[in-house]
Design an enzyme around this catalytic site. Structure first.
Site, PDB file in Angstrom:
ATOM      1  N   GLY A   1       0.831  -1.198   0.000  1.00 57.37           N
ATOM      2  CA  GLY A   1       0.000   0.000   0.000  1.00 57.37           C
ATOM      3  C   GLY A   1       0.865   1.248   0.000  1.00 57.37           C
ATOM      4  CB  SER A   2       0.077   4.713   0.950  1.00 52.01           C
ATOM      5  OG  SER A   2      -0.297   4.550   2.304  1.00 52.01           O
TER       6      SER A   2
ATOM      7  N   GLY B   1       2.652   1.990   5.278  1.00 51.37           N
ATOM      8  CA  GLY B   1       3.786   1.109   5.561  1.00 51.37           C
ATOM      9  C   GLY B   1       4.592   1.565   6.761  1.00 51.37           C
TER      10      GLY B   1
ATOM     11  CD  GLU C   1       4.826  -3.934  -3.829  1.00 51.86           C
ATOM     12  OE1 GLU C   1       5.113  -2.756  -4.174  1.00 51.86           O
ATOM     13  OE2 GLU C   1       3.846  -4.553  -4.237  1.00 51.86           O
TER      14      GLU C   1
HETATM   15  C1  UN1 Z   1       1.564  -3.686  -7.735  1.00 53.48           C
HETATM   16  O1  UN1 Z   1       1.271  -2.717  -8.410  1.00 53.48           O
HETATM   17  O2  UN1 Z   1       1.461  -3.663  -6.474  1.00 53.48           O
HETATM   18  O3  UN1 Z   1       4.904  -5.613 -12.162  1.00 53.48           O
HETATM   19  C2  UN1 Z   1       1.982  -4.993  -8.291  1.00 53.48           C
HETATM   20  C3  UN1 Z   1       3.712  -5.347 -12.267  1.00 53.48           C
HETATM   21  C4  UN1 Z   1       2.740  -6.373 -11.770  1.00 53.48           C
HETATM   22  C5  UN1 Z   1       2.548  -6.292 -10.289  1.00 53.48           C
HETATM   23  C6  UN1 Z   1       2.288  -4.924  -9.749  1.00 53.48           C
HETATM   24  N1  UN1 Z   1       3.230  -7.671 -12.115  1.00 53.48           N
HETATM   25  O4  UN1 Z   1       3.307  -4.314 -12.754  1.00 53.48           O
END
Ligand code: UN1
Length: 512
Positions: free
Chosen positions: A243-244, A248, A265
């Site tokens: 998320g943002s 996080g 992430e």
């Molecule tokens: C995301 O935006 O959190 O690489 C994941 C990509 C995708 C996954 C994005 N396979 O754009």
């Protein structure tokens, strides 16, 4: 077009849906708050969900804690066999699930199906992994001693996922967790709980067929209070949150206070460097898909194009004419490239970013704005836009989850790399060049500081086989492929003495 009622029926989604599930068991508390889920596609109510209370969450976390004791006893390849069956079930449900992703989240149908394909791919990956959770053997300094390390499951993994990849990111976390011997508690984005219900429905059928205990796959639909409860909960061995950056940081602080593990992430501010040695076609298509795909709502979306001065004017013109061809509209219509933003808040953030960009000196070469008319009745459809900016503008330093592309001019590759790295985030990056020296410099320790660095590919659309994640404010975590599985296990070093005496390490003498 797509018959949504049939899709909802297919996944047993009702007018009002329960707040949590531990597998076959679904439930809600008496008088639970009911939230309506509105599609950004047409502004219509899709269904409603009940929201979990803290007591609901606690009951689910207890169930998961209990289930872990059983699930971890199943050999990893047997757990992999269950995940293999989930992959088969996802193949069977790909069409419907892709449609539901598209309708609930607003991404194009192609991308909805693509997202389900990522889920299928990670299942296949996890099945192979289930026979490969390798540790190493080390050479002991002591005679007749053996030393090695092995990986054990962690326990309960809490998964907090975002609306933009409502199902794929959960599957990266859950499929790896399951083969590693963990159980999962999933809190999906409250904007996209219906696709989560559909996934839980699919998984639960596979689990039931294999007599898997309640609690191995848990779903809790709740607001940020539930997310905070999960982060603070010492029963949760690993909190994996997408998320943002703001979210996080809050999760990291809470989990760190109890010295738990987290995997983050978060936001990206991804740039493509278009070199003087670029293939023009790759640069154009890569940039447009990266900026406009998923309406700019990927963590990996291209936000900045850093263009060599010799290519700048020509590419600018080509981008403007490419943008004029982009078909914006109902994402379930396969002819459209781009659907809506997720909701009105997101539209307001987009509009505010355009204003801020102008105020800070940005010059729009393709203007933005909200689309009006019957086809855009949800109020969430916006025009993708392009502005010429300076990298240091405050707005350029921030991630705006919308299709706004910033153009920046450069003279030397050193300058381009410095611009690319000159933001707080560090997820994805790319250089479009046929020049070997430039490409290698970009990939070297002195090149891109991102978790993902590509050559002659855009910033988005990573394959599941690589580790996915980024540096700096992106949070440092790695999910999905390569050896990202190690984040989902605890390492144990084992030394075994098979001699008849006790030699001490470092040659220490301790005679009694
Ligand atoms: C995301 O935006 O959190 O690489 C994941 C990509 C995708 C996954 C994005 N396979 O754009």
């Amino acid at each position: 077009m797509v018959d949504i009622a049939a899709v909802l029926h297919h996944f047993n989604i009702n007018a009002i849906n329960p707040a949590f599930s531990t597998g076959a068991h679904w439930g809600s508390s008496e008088g639970a708050f009911v939230k309506e889920i509105i599609s950004p596609v047409d502004g219509k109510k899709i269904a409603a969900v009940q929201m979990a209370t803290e007591a609901d969450y606690d009951a689910v976390a207890d169930k998961a804690t209990e289930a872990f004791k059983q699930w971890r006893t199943l050999p990893a390849p047997k757990r992999g066999e269950i995940v293999r069956q989930i992959g088969v079930a996802l193949r069977e449900n790909k069409d419907e699930l892709g449609k539901l992703v598209s309708y609930e989240m607003g991404k194009s149908l192609q991308e909805g199906w693509g997202e389900v394909q990522e889920m299928i791919d990670i299942c296949d990956f996890a099945v192979g992994l289930s026979r490969q959770l390798y540790g190493s053997t080390m050479q002991s300094e002591r005679a007749n001693h053996r030393m090695y390390d092995q990986y054990h499951p962690l326990g309960v993994v809490g998964i907090i996922s975002a609306f933009n990849f409502p199902v794929a990111v959960w599957s990266w976390n859950s499929m790896l967790s399951w083969v590693c011997g963990n159980v999962c508690v999933w809190k999906p984005s409250e904007k996209t709980p219906l696709t989560a219900i559909a996934c839980q429905y699919i998984v639960q059928q596979v689990f039931a067929k294999n007599n898997i205990a309640e609690g191995v796959s848990c779903l809790v639909i709740g607001d940020r209070n539930i997310g905070e409860r999960l982060a603070a909960d010492s029963r949760i061995a690993l909190v994996s949150a997408t998320g943002s950056t703001r979210m996080g940081k809050a999760v990291a602080v809470t989990v760190a206070q109890r010295l738990g593990k987290y995997l983050l992430e978060l936001g990206g501010n991804n740039a493509v460097i278009v070199s003087e040695h670029a293939n023009d076609e790759i640069a154009l298509v890569g940039a447009v898909f990266g900026a406009v795909g998923t309406a700019g709502q990927r963590c990996t979306s291209t936000r900045r194009l850093i263009i060599h001065e010799s290519k700048y004017e020509a590419l600018k013109q080509k981008l403007a004419s490419a943008y004029a061809q982009i078909r914006i509209g109902n994402p379930l219509d396969e002819h459209n490239h781009m659907g809506p933003l997720i909701d009105h808040d997101s539209v307001n953030t987009y509009l505010a970013a355009i204003e801020a960009c102008k105020a800070q000196g940005g010059k729009f070469i393709v203007e933005g704005g909200v689309l009006e008319g019957e086809a855009y009745a949800s109020g969430c459809y916006v025009k993708p836009c392009i502005a010429e900016v300076e990298n240091h503008f405050d707005i350029v330093q921030h991630e705006t989850f919308a299709p706004i592309l910033y153009l920046i001019k450069y003279k030397t590759i050193d300058e381009a790399i410095a611009l690319q790295n000159g933001v707080p985030q560090g997820l994805s990056s790319s250089v479009i060049t046929n020049n070997l020296r430039e490409a290698e410099q970009f990939l070297s320790f002195a090149g891109s500081d991102c978790g993902i660095a590509n050559v002659n590919i855009g910033t988005s659309g990573a394959e599941i086989g690589g580790a996915f994640g980024g540096e700096k404010e992106t949070g440092g975590g790695r999910e999905s492929g390569s050896d990202a599985w190690k984040s989902y296990m605890r390492r144990q070093t084992n030394t075994i003495n098979y001699s008849a005496n006790l030699p001490l390490a470092q040659g220490i003498k301790f005679d009694l």
